[in-house]
Enzyme design. Structure first.
Site, mmCIF file in Angstrom:
data_model
loop_
_atom_site.group_PDB
_atom_site.id
_atom_site.type_symbol
_atom_site.label_atom_id
_atom_site.label_comp_id
_atom_site.label_asym_id
_atom_site.label_seq_id
_atom_site.Cartn_x
_atom_site.Cartn_y
_atom_site.Cartn_z
ATOM 1 N N SER A 1 -9.404 1.639 2.396
ATOM 2 C CA SER A 1 -8.530 2.356 1.484
ATOM 3 C C SER A 1 -7.388 1.507 0.919
ATOM 4 C CB SER A 1 -7.922 3.555 2.221
ATOM 5 O OG SER A 1 -7.136 3.103 3.335
ATOM 6 N N LYS B 1 0.837 -1.196 0.000
ATOM 7 C CA LYS B 1 0.000 0.000 0.000
ATOM 8 C C LYS B 1 0.874 1.249 0.000
ATOM 9 C CE LYS B 1 -3.949 1.938 2.579
ATOM 10 N NZ LYS B 1 -4.859 1.693 3.737
ATOM 11 N N SER C 1 -10.137 -0.470 6.703
ATOM 12 C CA SER C 1 -9.506 -0.449 5.377
ATOM 13 C C SER C 1 -8.860 -1.749 4.943
ATOM 14 C CB SER C 1 -8.460 0.675 5.318
ATOM 15 O OG SER C 1 -9.105 1.928 5.374
#
Length: 515
Positions: free
Chosen positions: A246, A167, A270
């Site tokens: 996310s 990420k 997330s």
């Protein structure tokens, strides 16, 4: 180009009247993004099909929703058309397309004529498959990717052969942290070494390689996966629906098989939300269980490291590398308690999938009376910390953010110290109650309140999902999301939570659901 007919033995069947006119009308509507005409040219039936590399859409309703949200098809021209006539009311058309951006694609359509219809001579598409030249890499999923991007120096580690989608909040040597924001990336410094990010370094030491740096929503301040600058990564398990965020790019990379491990973070859901939406195993670790060194924060009191995989086995194998040893004195976790009041917060299809996955679970009569107040306090506390983390930089740059994330940071800017203190008091009381209820139990409830919604419906499910996800965030609990399927065969998530520090126990328990 004049269409060619496929031969039926030595006999050519004539192209039925009106078919090619309908085909050309479809192509014209596609290039002008005429949604009404496209809807009329696809059979209004629950059995109508449209497939592409992202997956299969079943039924006119799903296909229409996909068209309405994608913003038009890539510009192209038809260079070959082949018609295979089945009978006077059915025909297969295969067309070779040449895209303006380069490369060739293919579309195959099964057409049927309804003699009662007048529009387009009664011809409609009942099934279609579209293929387009694959991009070098999908910039909705990856910021940068390699083969691999960073190799491990360990040949025989516990994770040798595995690949990681990192990420874009974690430091990776030789690259800046982009945080899903072009403006932030433009000024971000390059990370000098892998040691700057403990989790990344540990995975490399264990033999895994870094496949690439995966997209996230801006500063990880969302649950949808809809990055305003780079677009939403596709959801291969639920085409036409959002990926969840996310940790969206990491999740999609794993779901597509482009990486085997999706390294992400979970502040308010997330990891759990994209895991649920894309049919993955995922873990949000106990607060502080995995070092956050080298991680760009959103809200430090709630931020945790997590990861997603396609199997419970690999989820546990990553935990063996990243997690501290479990306390030897901890009692076994062998009973799961389903919380009906929390299951009832989900849509009927998700509630059914979660309940059916645990037919022998004991019901736990816990009905948190102040759950809405807890959710709001969590949102307020998260917002206050997010502005403390990024307000100095964003103060004059809010216009660089997408609308949804900008709105959240504008709200965050308005939170006063007094409001933050009130929220902390509510959260402290909530934490005490949650920890008391959990004790040595494993609690089960949905990972998200619904299946993956469409982009148009994403905002409408956010609060419902946050009521579920905030519980682990408030108390710092580990939470594992296990994939389940709804009665309509869409992915959803079963969430298991336990007391802080019981991460390894949950990972072992998740194995019993595999297969």
């Amino acid at each position: 180009m004049t269409p060619r007919q496929a031969r039926d033995g030595a006999q050519l069947k004539p192209v039925p009247h009106g078919l090619l006119q309908a085909f050309r009308a479809y192509e014209s509507a596609l290039m002008s993004d005429d949604i009404a005409a496209l809807d009329a040219l696809f059979a209004d039936s629950p059995t109508t099909l449209r497939g592409d590399a992202a997956g299969l859409l079943v039924g006119h309703e799903q296909i229409a929703a996909f068209r309405g949200s994608r913003g038009g098809a890539p510009k192209r021209r038809i260079v070959q058309t082949h018609v295979q006539v089945i009978d006077e009311d059915h025909a297969l058309i295969v067309a070779v397309t040449e895209l303006d951006r380069g490369g060739r694609g293919l579309q195959t359509q099964l057409w049927a004529r309804d003699p009662v219809r007048i529009e387009y001579g009664g011809w409609q598409v009942t099934a279609a498959h579209v293929s387009a030249p694959a991009p070098a890499f999908d910039t909705r999923i990856w910021r940068v990717v390699g083969d691999p991007l960073v190799s491990s120096h360990t040949a025989d580690g516990a994770l040798s052969g595995e690949t990681v989608a990192v990420k874009d909040l974690f430091a990776v040597a030789g690259f800046a942290v982009g945080a899903g924001s072009p403006a932030w990336l433009e000024q971000a410094p390059v990370t000098p070494s892998h040691a700057a990010a403990v989790a990344v370094a540990a995975l490399l030491d264990a033999g895994a390689s870094v496949r690439g740096i995966a997209r996230t929503e801006e500063f990880a301040y969302s649950l949808s996966g809809l990055n305003a600058h780079y677009g939403a990564p596709p959801n291969p398990k639920a085409p036409g629906r959002i990926p969840g965020g996310s940790s969206s790019g990491s999740a999609t990379a794993v779901a597509l098989g482009q990486a085997s491990i999706g390294l992400g973070t979970d502040t308010g859901g997330s990891i759990r939300v994209p895991s649920a939406y894309q049919g993955l195993y995922g873990i949000r670790t106990s607060h502080g269980a995995v070092s956050r060194e080298g991680l760009l924060p959103l809200a430090k009191a709630f931020d945790t490291v997590g990861w997603m995989t396609r199997s419970a086995f690999l989820l546990q194998a990553v935990g063996d590398v990243l997690l501290p040893e479990a306390p030897a004195s901890s009692p076994a976790l062998d009973e799961i308690y389903l919380v009906p009041s929390l299951v009832g917060l989900a849509s009927e299809d998700v509630a059914t999938a979660v309940s059916e996955a645990l037919p022998e679970a004991k019901p736990l009569a816990w009905e948190p009376p102040q759950l809405d107040e807890w959710r709001q306090a969590f949102v307020t506390g998260q917002a206050y910390q997010a502005w403390q983390a990024h307000g100095a930089w964003l103060g004059t740059r809010l216009d660089t953010l997408g609308e949804a994330v900008r709105g959240r940071f504008e709200m965050a800017r308005s939170v006063t110290r007094e409001q933050a203190a009130d929220a902390r008091a509510v959260l402290a009381q909530a934490r005490t109650e949650i920890l008391d209820v959990v004790g040595d139990r494993v609690l089960a409830y949905p990972s998200a309140s619904s299946v993956a919604p469409t982009a148009a419906d994403a905002a409408g499910v956010r609060d419902d999902t946050m009521r579920l996800t905030c519980i682990a965030g408030i108390a710092g609990l580990p939470a594992v999301s296990i994939p389940v399927r709804t009665p309509t065969n869409l992915p959803a998530g079963l969430c298991l939570v336990a007391a802080p520090g019981r991460d390894r126990d949950l990972l072992a328990l998740a194995q019993s659901f595999a297969g």
